[in-house]
Design a protein around this motif. Structure first.
Motif, PDB file in Angstrom:
ATOM      1  N   SER A  31       6.009 -16.472   3.888  1.00  0.00           N
ATOM      2  CA  SER A  31       7.549 -16.241   3.480  1.00  0.00           C
ATOM      3  C   SER A  31       7.290 -14.598   3.770  1.00  0.00           C
ATOM      4  N   LYS A  32       6.463 -13.822   3.282  1.00  0.00           N
ATOM      5  CA  LYS A  32       6.273 -12.505   3.305  1.00  0.00           C
ATOM      6  C   LYS A  32       5.958 -11.971   4.755  1.00  0.00           C
ATOM      7  N   GLU A  33       5.651 -12.848   5.674  1.00  0.00           N
ATOM      8  CA  GLU A  33       5.169 -12.459   7.026  1.00  0.00           C
ATOM      9  C   GLU A  33       3.988 -11.503   6.997  1.00  0.00           C
ATOM     10  N   ILE A  34       2.928 -11.646   6.309  1.00  0.00           N
ATOM     11  CA  ILE A  34       2.073 -10.884   6.165  1.00  0.00           C
ATOM     12  C   ILE A  34       0.672 -11.350   6.596  1.00  0.00           C
ATOM     13  N   ASP A  87      -6.576  -8.449  13.859  1.00  0.00           N
ATOM     14  CA  ASP A  87      -5.418  -8.894  13.933  1.00  0.00           C
ATOM     15  C   ASP A  87      -4.833  -8.998  12.562  1.00  0.00           C
ATOM     16  N   ILE A  88      -5.458  -8.356  11.445  1.00  0.00           N
ATOM     17  CA  ILE A  88      -4.770  -8.332  10.315  1.00  0.00           C
ATOM     18  C   ILE A  88      -4.193  -7.058  10.090  1.00  0.00           C
ATOM     19  N   LYS A  89      -2.891  -6.895  10.112  1.00  0.00           N
ATOM     20  CA  LYS A  89      -2.007  -5.747  10.081  1.00  0.00           C
ATOM     21  C   LYS A  89      -1.322  -5.657   8.913  1.00  0.00           C
ATOM     22  N   ARG A  90      -0.907  -6.668   8.291  1.00  0.00           N
ATOM     23  CA  ARG A  90      -0.061  -6.300   7.224  1.00  0.00           C
ATOM     24  C   ARG A  90      -0.647  -7.064   5.794  1.00  0.00           C
ATOM     25  N   ILE A  91      -0.854  -6.294   4.989  1.00  0.00           N
ATOM     26  CA  ILE A  91      -1.429  -6.683   3.668  1.00  0.00           C
ATOM     27  C   ILE A  91      -0.545  -6.619   2.613  1.00  0.00           C
ATOM     28  N   SER A 109       0.292  -3.575 -10.121  1.00  0.00           N
ATOM     29  CA  SER A 109      -0.697  -3.457 -10.951  1.00  0.00           C
ATOM     30  C   SER A 109      -1.767  -2.462 -10.347  1.00  0.00           C
ATOM     31  N   ILE A 110      -1.546  -1.985  -9.222  1.00  0.00           N
ATOM     32  CA  ILE A 110      -2.624  -1.156  -8.649  1.00  0.00           C
ATOM     33  C   ILE A 110      -2.521   0.365  -9.152  1.00  0.00           C
ATOM     34  N   SER A 111      -3.532   1.095  -9.089  1.00  0.00           N
ATOM     35  CA  SER A 111      -3.423   2.443  -9.348  1.00  0.00           C
ATOM     36  C   SER A 111      -2.706   3.349  -8.226  1.00  0.00           C
ATOM     37  N   TYR A 112      -2.136   4.252  -8.709  1.00  0.00           N
ATOM     38  CA  TYR A 112      -1.773   5.048  -7.358  1.00  0.00           C
ATOM     39  C   TYR A 112      -2.926   5.856  -6.707  1.00  0.00           C
ATOM     40  N   ARG A 113      -3.988   6.101  -7.475  1.00  0.00           N
ATOM     41  CA  ARG A 113      -5.013   6.726  -6.772  1.00  0.00           C
ATOM     42  C   ARG A 113      -5.731   5.955  -5.796  1.00  0.00           C
ATOM     43  N   LEU A 114      -5.669   4.523  -6.094  1.00  0.00           N
ATOM     44  CA  LEU A 114      -6.514   3.457  -5.164  1.00  0.00           C
ATOM     45  C   LEU A 114      -5.463   3.295  -4.002  1.00  0.00           C
ATOM     46  N   TYR A 115      -4.206   3.414  -4.291  1.00  0.00           N
ATOM     47  CA  TYR A 115      -3.251   3.021  -3.266  1.00  0.00           C
ATOM     48  C   TYR A 115      -3.370   4.209  -2.080  1.00  0.00           C
ATOM     49  N   GLU A 116      -3.562   5.286  -2.778  1.00  0.00           N
ATOM     50  CA  GLU A 116      -3.611   6.658  -1.974  1.00  0.00           C
ATOM     51  C   GLU A 116      -4.805   6.441  -0.919  1.00  0.00           C
ATOM     52  N   GLU A 117      -6.068   6.136  -1.638  1.00  0.00           N
ATOM     53  CA  GLU A 117      -7.313   5.722  -0.749  1.00  0.00           C
ATOM     54  C   GLU A 117      -7.148   4.614   0.148  1.00  0.00           C
ATOM     55  N   PHE A 118      -6.462   3.598  -0.356  1.00  0.00           N
ATOM     56  CA  PHE A 118      -6.441   2.572   0.852  1.00  0.00           C
ATOM     57  C   PHE A 118      -5.663   2.805   2.042  1.00  0.00           C
ATOM     58  N   SER A 119      -4.668   3.623   1.678  1.00  0.00           N
ATOM     59  CA  SER A 119      -3.685   4.186   2.949  1.00  0.00           C
ATOM     60  C   SER A 119      -4.292   4.851   3.654  1.00  0.00           C
ATOM     61  N   LYS A 120      -5.238   5.777   3.113  1.00  0.00           N
ATOM     62  CA  LYS A 120      -6.017   6.621   4.015  1.00  0.00           C
ATOM     63  C   LYS A 120      -7.083   6.073   4.695  1.00  0.00           C
ATOM     64  N   ARG A 121      -7.770   5.242   4.040  1.00  0.00           N
ATOM     65  CA  ARG A 121      -8.932   4.722   4.801  1.00  0.00           C
ATOM     66  C   ARG A 121      -8.724   3.329   5.573  1.00  0.00           C
ATOM     67  N   LEU A 122      -7.529   2.782   5.495  1.00  0.00           N
ATOM     68  CA  LEU A 122      -7.281   1.467   6.129  1.00  0.00           C
ATOM     69  C   LEU A 122      -6.021   1.750   7.043  1.00  0.00           C
ATOM     70  N   GLY A 165      -3.938   1.923  10.292  1.00  0.00           N
ATOM     71  CA  GLY A 165      -3.214   1.067  11.059  1.00  0.00           C
ATOM     72  C   GLY A 165      -2.734  -0.357  10.207  1.00  0.00           C
ATOM     73  N   ILE A 166      -2.961  -0.134   8.997  1.00  0.00           N
ATOM     74  CA  ILE A 166      -2.734  -1.424   8.183  1.00  0.00           C
ATOM     75  C   ILE A 166      -1.296  -0.907   7.235  1.00  0.00           C
ATOM     76  N   THR A 167      -0.378  -1.789   7.361  1.00  0.00           N
ATOM     77  CA  THR A 167       0.721  -1.726   6.418  1.00  0.00           C
ATOM     78  C   THR A 167       0.650  -2.514   5.185  1.00  0.00           C
ATOM     79  N   PHE A 168       0.960  -1.725   4.035  1.00  0.00           N
ATOM     80  CA  PHE A 168       0.949  -2.491   2.769  1.00  0.00           C
ATOM     81  C   PHE A 168       2.138  -2.878   2.317  1.00  0.00           C
ATOM     82  N   ILE A 169       2.541  -4.128   1.856  1.00  0.00           N
ATOM     83  CA  ILE A 169       3.729  -4.650   1.523  1.00  0.00           C
ATOM     84  C   ILE A 169       3.771  -4.980   0.234  1.00  0.00           C
TER      85      ILE A 169
END
Ligand code: GLY
Ligand code: MN
Ligand code: MN
Length: 352
Positions: A12-15, A85-89, A95-108, A110-114
């Motif tokens: 339903s979230k097209e992820i 082929d995994i592009k949208r997570i 519940s995720i910390s902002y620090r971890l979100y920043e790290e994921f965005s930087k290290r992953l 080509g991935i879009t976080f939804i």
């Protein structure tokens, strides 16, 4: 848990994948009770954790693989796990910390976080038979602890002593842990809804509010009773009766189809009409499950419609700063025709 429910969210979230970081959601989905993250993709299901938990994760859950992040960290291991082929997570933006979100965005790259918002919490709102049974058992231990503790409540005994005895009793009689820090508040302290037990000794004329719960097979209980020592003033009795009436009227109305804020309003209006509207600040109740405070809630803001299987507290209170407070809390499960009260302890004012 039936994985089809996760698959439904994914579609339903097209992820392409779901990343769970809330430990209660991870436990709900996998059965695993430790720290870490859970990744659900079209291709597999994984728990990522460090070496303290790798053995436990495999023992407690039916996942396809446990990924040890001890040397490389979460972001690097996640990047390795994700197929091209995994592009949208979908991730738990609640519940995720902002620090971890920043790290994921930087290290992953080509991935879009939804953001998943409350989609996983919503799965937990309706309890199945086994979950209800565990909560029923946890509440039963609470009821028994209340009967047990009454004989120890007398002038000279302290709040901390009673809290410790309640906790010892619950853990000695089937509880695996406490569902939150026990509240024992007497006299003037009872006007603080979440008072921390002190060395204050009980005195004749005190109200003593005890709010406690335990965990059975992972599931929480929650109950509150307010009792009096020796004697009560007319004002104390009148406040107690208003709180009890507010609770009883709210309970009577609980059935599928009612909205949470309608139930809250029934109790709130009784307290307001009695002249104590500004002495009842918190919501009327909250859902209970693997965690002590879950959604939906009996509150002014929550317009969720009740359905069978929801488990919520009903806990009106009146708090008069510098004087005393009263709260009475039961735990109920919504049924096809109404509700079942899982709490059986006496509610008429007990004077010990
Ligand atoms: N003391 C936790 C609660 O009753 O919500
Ligand atoms: Mn409580
Ligand atoms: Mn509660």
């Amino acid at each position: 848990m039936d994985y089809q429910r996760l698959e439904d969210i994914r579609r339903s979230k097209e992820i392409d994948a779901i990343l769970i970081t809330d430990r209660y959601n991870m436990r709900y989905i996998t059965g695993y009770r430790g720290e870490g993250m859970y990744l659900y993709t079209k291709y597999g299901r994984y728990i990522l954790t460090d070496s303290r938990y790798t053995e436990q994760a495999i023992l407690e859950s039916p996942i396809s693989e446990c990924v040890d992040i001890t040397s490389d960290g979460y972001a690097k291991k996640l990047a390795e796990l994700l197929a091209d082929d995994i592009k949208r997570i979908g991730f738990e933006n609640q519940s995720i910390s902002y620090r971890l979100y920043e790290e994921f965005s930087k290290r992953l790259d080509g991935i879009t976080f939804i953001g998943l918002d409350d989609s996983i919490d919503k799965l937990r709102a309706i309890k199945d038979e086994e979950e209800i049974e565990n909560i029923r058992m946890a509440e039963k231990i609470g009821d028994e602890a209340f009967s047990y503790i009454l004989k120890y409540i007398k002038p000279g005994v302290t709040e901390k002593e009673i809290a410790l005895k309640l906790e010892y009793y619950m853990k000695s009689n089937g509880a695996e842990a406490l569902s939150f820090d026990t509240i024992v508040a007497s006299g003037k302290n009872s006007s603080m809804p979440h008072a921390i037990p002190t060395d204050k000794a009980f005195e004749a004329g005190d109200f003593v509010t005890m709010d406690f719960g335990c965990i059975y097979q992972g599931y929480c209980s929650d109950m509150t009773r307010t009792v009096a020592i020796g004697n009560v003033s007319a004002k104390q009795r009148s406040i107690y009766d208003i709180v009890l009436k507010a609770q009883q009227e709210a309970l009577k109305a609980i059935k599928p189809g009612m909205k949470c804020n309608e139930i809250d309003k029934l109790a709130r209006d009784i307290i307001r009409d009695a002249g104590y509207g500004n002495c009842f600040g918190h919501g009327l109740g909250h859902s209970v499950g693997l965690f002590i405070h879950e959604e939906p809630r009996f509150s002014m803001k929550c317009n969720t419609t009740l359905v069978p299987g929801m488990v919520l507290t009903v806990e009106p209170g009146i708090y008069l700063p510098g004087q005393f407070g009263v709260r009475i809390e039961d735990l109920i499960v919504v049924t096809e025709n109404g509700y079942t009260n899982l709490t059986s302890s006496e509610k008429d004012l007990i004077i010990v």
